[in-house]
Design a protein around this motif. Structure first.
Motif, PDB file in Angstrom:
ATOM      1  N   ILE A  42       9.827  -7.241  -1.809  1.00 26.81           N
ATOM      2  CA  ILE A  42       9.158  -6.752  -0.606  1.00 26.81           C
ATOM      3  C   ILE A  42       8.334  -7.917  -0.093  1.00 26.81           C
ATOM      4  O   ILE A  42       7.403  -8.378  -0.767  1.00 26.81           O
TER       5      ILE A  42
ATOM      6  N   THR B 232       2.996  -7.037   2.868  1.00 32.07           N
ATOM      7  CA  THR B 232       2.269  -6.173   3.777  1.00 32.07           C
ATOM      8  C   THR B 232       0.915  -6.828   3.953  1.00 32.07           C
ATOM      9  O   THR B 232       0.418  -7.485   3.060  1.00 32.07           O
TER      10      THR B 232
ATOM     11  N   ALA C  38      -3.107  -6.490   5.912  1.00 32.24           N
ATOM     12  CA  ALA C  38      -4.056  -5.708   6.682  1.00 32.24           C
ATOM     13  C   ALA C  38      -5.386  -6.441   6.692  1.00 32.24           C
ATOM     14  O   ALA C  38      -5.864  -6.891   5.651  1.00 32.24           O
TER      15      ALA C  38
ATOM     16  N   SER D 287      -9.527  -6.651   8.260  1.00 31.39           N
ATOM     17  CA  SER D 287     -10.665  -5.991   8.899  1.00 31.39           C
ATOM     18  C   SER D 287     -11.596  -7.078   9.418  1.00 31.39           C
ATOM     19  O   SER D 287     -11.877  -8.042   8.702  1.00 31.39           O
TER      20      SER D 287
ATOM     21  N   MET E  33      -6.089  -9.101   3.524  1.00 29.56           N
ATOM     22  CA  MET E  33      -5.349  -8.898   2.283  1.00 29.56           C
ATOM     23  C   MET E  33      -3.860  -8.881   2.574  1.00 29.56           C
ATOM     24  O   MET E  33      -3.421  -8.392   3.602  1.00 29.56           O
TER      25      MET E  33
ATOM     26  N   ILE F 197       5.673  -7.656  -3.694  1.00 29.40           N
ATOM     27  CA  ILE F 197       6.228  -7.597  -5.040  1.00 29.40           C
ATOM     28  C   ILE F 197       7.559  -8.338  -5.050  1.00 29.40           C
ATOM     29  O   ILE F 197       8.242  -8.402  -4.023  1.00 29.40           O
TER      30      ILE F 197
ATOM     31  N   ILE G  12      -1.484 -10.004  -4.786  1.00 30.01           N
ATOM     32  CA  ILE G  12      -2.313  -9.753  -3.615  1.00 30.01           C
ATOM     33  C   ILE G  12      -3.117 -11.013  -3.346  1.00 30.01           C
ATOM     34  O   ILE G  12      -3.724 -11.577  -4.261  1.00 30.01           O
TER      35      ILE G  12
ATOM     36  N   ILE H  34      -1.679  -5.386  10.178  1.00 30.34           N
ATOM     37  CA  ILE H  34      -2.689  -4.610  10.864  1.00 30.34           C
ATOM     38  C   ILE H  34      -3.954  -5.452  10.978  1.00 30.34           C
ATOM     39  O   ILE H  34      -4.401  -6.022   9.998  1.00 30.34           O
TER      40      ILE H  34
ATOM     41  N   LYS I 230      -7.819  -4.689  12.293  1.00 30.44           N
ATOM     42  CA  LYS I 230      -8.765  -3.771  12.911  1.00 30.44           C
ATOM     43  C   LYS I 230     -10.010  -4.558  13.275  1.00 30.44           C
ATOM     44  O   LYS I 230     -10.624  -5.188  12.423  1.00 30.44           O
TER      45      LYS I 230
ATOM     46  N   THR J 188      -8.049  -0.094   6.136  1.00 30.69           N
ATOM     47  CA  THR J 188      -6.656  -0.420   6.348  1.00 30.69           C
ATOM     48  C   THR J 188      -6.000  -0.317   4.989  1.00 30.69           C
ATOM     49  O   THR J 188      -6.644  -0.534   3.975  1.00 30.69           O
ATOM     50  N   ARG J 189      -4.723   0.053   4.982  1.00 32.36           N
ATOM     51  CA  ARG J 189      -4.070   0.261   3.699  1.00 32.36           C
ATOM     52  C   ARG J 189      -2.636  -0.217   3.771  1.00 32.36           C
ATOM     53  O   ARG J 189      -1.971  -0.060   4.787  1.00 32.36           O
ATOM     54  N   ALA J 190      -2.160  -0.808   2.718  1.00 33.15           N
ATOM     55  CA  ALA J 190      -0.771  -1.244   2.678  1.00 33.15           C
ATOM     56  C   ALA J 190      -0.288  -1.176   1.232  1.00 33.15           C
ATOM     57  O   ALA J 190      -0.973  -1.628   0.327  1.00 33.15           O
ATOM     58  N   ASP J 191       0.867  -0.563   1.045  1.00 37.06           N
ATOM     59  CA  ASP J 191       1.417  -0.393  -0.301  1.00 37.06           C
ATOM     60  C   ASP J 191       2.791  -1.060  -0.395  1.00 37.06           C
ATOM     61  O   ASP J 191       3.527  -1.106   0.580  1.00 37.06           O
ATOM     62  N   SER J 192       3.113  -1.536  -1.570  1.00 34.81           N
ATOM     63  CA  SER J 192       4.458  -2.033  -1.855  1.00 34.81           C
ATOM     64  C   SER J 192       4.985  -1.275  -3.067  1.00 34.81           C
ATOM     65  O   SER J 192       4.262  -1.109  -4.049  1.00 34.81           O
TER      66      SER J 192
ATOM     67  N   LYS K  60      -0.966  -0.977  -4.491  1.00 33.54           N
ATOM     68  CA  LYS K  60      -1.675  -0.407  -3.333  1.00 33.54           C
ATOM     69  C   LYS K  60      -2.917  -1.225  -3.034  1.00 33.54           C
ATOM     70  O   LYS K  60      -3.609  -1.662  -3.950  1.00 33.54           O
ATOM     71  N   MET K  61      -3.228  -1.381  -1.772  1.00 32.90           N
ATOM     72  CA  MET K  61      -4.507  -2.009  -1.427  1.00 32.90           C
ATOM     73  C   MET K  61      -5.096  -1.328  -0.206  1.00 32.90           C
ATOM     74  O   MET K  61      -4.382  -0.914   0.695  1.00 32.90           O
ATOM     75  N   MET K  62      -6.390  -1.168  -0.241  1.00 38.55           N
ATOM     76  CA  MET K  62      -7.108  -0.508   0.839  1.00 38.55           C
ATOM     77  C   MET K  62      -8.372  -1.331   1.109  1.00 38.55           C
ATOM     78  O   MET K  62      -9.135  -1.614   0.192  1.00 38.55           O
TER      79      MET K  62
ATOM     80  N   TYR L  48      -1.617   2.596   7.804  1.00 34.52           N
ATOM     81  CA  TYR L  48      -1.092   2.876   6.481  1.00 34.52           C
ATOM     82  C   TYR L  48       0.369   2.458   6.434  1.00 34.52           C
ATOM     83  O   TYR L  48       1.209   3.005   7.122  1.00 34.52           O
ATOM     84  N   ILE L  49       0.639   1.461   5.648  1.00 30.87           N
ATOM     85  CA  ILE L  49       1.997   0.948   5.532  1.00 30.87           C
ATOM     86  C   ILE L  49       2.484   1.181   4.108  1.00 30.87           C
ATOM     87  O   ILE L  49       1.780   0.858   3.166  1.00 30.87           O
TER      88      ILE L  49
END
Lengths: 365, 365
Positions: free
Chosen positions: A36, A39, A41, A43, A62, A66, A75, A274, A276, B39-43, B61-63, B273-274
């Motif tokens: 992958i 991703t 994002a 702020s 961030m 993977i 990350i 993303i 924001k 903001t959130r992005a997952d793999s 996951k990261m937020m 959210y990805i």
């Protein structure tokens, strides 16, 4: 144990040939659906950090990814104070080193896909420089003429430095012409790199002079406006750019002169991206390339991953112009190079180990 | 110095009243544009981790979020091995503790918006439990009847436990009825929590029995199918749910019976959210609520932040039904609670300090 590494250690652990090999593998994996790519994002908000410019913002970035074949996730985190000083009449985005001891905060966390545990934590500086330059070099390896020997380099900073080493690793380069806005810097740059590589390095007085008559034109600046223009693009040239802060380093019309354009991700180039910035005005909040109608063609471009994996054609003759837009990058670059660094460090016994229990927990999250 | 804390330390540092106050402030900030909620992005990809179920995946996951009034940014990271065992006939998503010493990997990194530096690194377990339950409780505080005294609780796990403490902090609760699928667990749960809170806790044999005739119905399960149905919703009731794995815990028709529905983020509930699951089939990859036509009305709902800030109306009579969908949460919860934990730890001298230089760098990234 979880391994902590410093930039100094990473610099010794990560050679350019190894970086190129690791990235090449990762890009093939991306093309074949085994990774992958990333991703991201961000702020952005107000900062009360003490900087010497009027405009300053805090940005928390961030980027995750993977890589199944490497069995790791990564990350990359940046916690930056952004400022926009004007240098030589051009507004440039810079990061102010306001952490204790005048340092920056950029981290890579490497995780095992089999246990979830954090394998390593290290700064992103060297990997950041290496991954950008090595990816530019992969673009050159797969897209520039086989017989390319001369390089025009716009930029004389840290990124430009890595680009000299990386480019020399994929083509038999005879000479570089280098332009940076400050004469003293470009002179020192050429002297240092010629000593290091043995390749003729010539400082020149303009960006146009740097790329004129060369086989490969590399933009490695942090300018907010285009630095390479359509009239400078010559038959057979490979042109490449590392960023699109504000606008692309290569003006859109110049990109459209290329017979083959490669991108990191097709379609919406901001896919998975993303930002924001609620209530905050970013001086150089760039429009997405998708917003430039003249670049709609780029949306159909092959990805570098596809070209490396042989799933899309590269140049078919020495007369064609090729272009690789090395923008934003992919998170998988950090997974691939992080994995290479980690494995080398374990083999060589380099770095400081901390108990993994410090970074895991006995409460199900 | 960068502070490392354990869940045990955080449990002592973070009281429910402080958590509620910190979150209340953060939500007001969100409504007033002083925070970026997250903001959130997952793999997601294949794992070779050794689990005792056929289905297992790796998820990174990261937020992220920033809270200007607190002057901090926070990133929550989860590096999970997901499995889907079937318990009592229901498929449940669980996280396998495959890190060394049978541990999970969930981290919060707290950064200064003024210097960029990492202030603290700690596990997310206690904060995760607290932030969900405390947010449910804020929904109750601002939406349930003032005179609400009885609670039906569906769920008897860790999240349910925190929900008892949190709910008791915002209403003068006389009794809980608790349903969980395993009799021994719900019995033990009630005995423990009654001892801890002094509130009457009664285990019951069905979810319906738990919520029947109560003022507040809380779903705090990890079921993949609805557990609360429209026929069970009574006038004056406040209903609330912590997740929508697969489907919402509350069936859509029950949500539509509410006069006021509050959400975390209006419009596309997956905004920011990805999830990238290239080539991977997730057994419970939930559809976004936006995909359920019967829930279009929810898209116009006020946010909890707006209700807390007084920018949107809550219930206007004791007969109305209210509903708070406490789904996915906001990254700013970790910034707010992380900030509270960090400040308390510094005041009390708790935790282990590591040199901040270990997590910063002298190379501009």
């Amino acid at each position: 144990m979880t391994l902590l590494l410093s930039n100094e250690e990473i610099e010794d652990l990560l050679t350019m040939p190894e970086s190129l090999a690791a990235l090449e593998l990762a890009y093939k994996d991306v093309a074949e659906g085994k990774a992958i790519p990333g991703t991201r994002a961000d702020s952005v908000g107000q900062t009360k950090g003490e900087t010497d410019t009027d405009e300053a913002l805090y940005q928390l970035k961030m980027m995750g990814s993977i890589a199944e074949s490497l069995e790791v996730g990564a990350i990359r985190i940046n916690s930056d104070i952004l400022t926009w000083p004007t240098k030589s009449g051009t507004k440039r985005r810079t990061k102010a080193p306001l952490a204790p001891n005048n340092r920056w905060t950029g981290l890579v966390l490497l995780f095992s896909m089999n246990t979830g545990e954090p394998l390593a934590i290290f700064p992103d500086g060297i990997i950041q420089l290496t991954r950008v330059a090595a990816t530019t070099a992969l673009g050159i390896k797969y897209m520039a003429r086989e017989n390319a020997k001369t390089v025009g380099l716009i930029g004389a900073g840290e990124q430009a430095r890595s680009h000299v080493i990386a480019t020399a690793a994929v083509r038999d380069v005879e000479s570089f012409k280098v332009y940076g806005p400050t004469k003293a810097n470009r002179d020192a740059f050429c002297q240092e790199l010629q000593g290091k590589t043995g390749i003729q390095m010539t400082p020149v007085d303009s960006a146009h002079e740097a790329v004129e008559g060369t086989d490969i034109a590399i933009c490695a600046t942090n300018a907010l406006d285009p630095v390479l223009f359509q009239d400078w693009v010559e038959p057979g040239m490979h042109i490449t750019s590392i960023q699109d802060k504000g606008a692309s380093e290569i003006e859109p019309e110049a990109i459209l002169k290329a017979d083959v354009v490669a991108v990191h991700e097709r379609g919406n180039m901001s896919h998975g991206y993303i930002t924001k910035t609620k209530g905050v005005n970013m001086p150089d909040q760039g429009e997405d390339l998708t917003m430039m109608p003249e670049l709609e063609a780029v949306m159909k471009s092959p990805t570098l991953a596809e070209i490396i994996a042989g799933l899309a054609p590269s140049r078919t003759s020495d007369d064609q112009v090729t272009c690789f837009l090395n923008y934003r990058g992919l998170g998988v670059q950090f997974a691939a190079l992080g994995h290479a660094v980690y494995n080398n460090a374990k083999k060589q016994g380099v770095g400081n180990e901390l108990p993994t229990d410090w970074f895991t927990e006995n409460v199900c999250p």
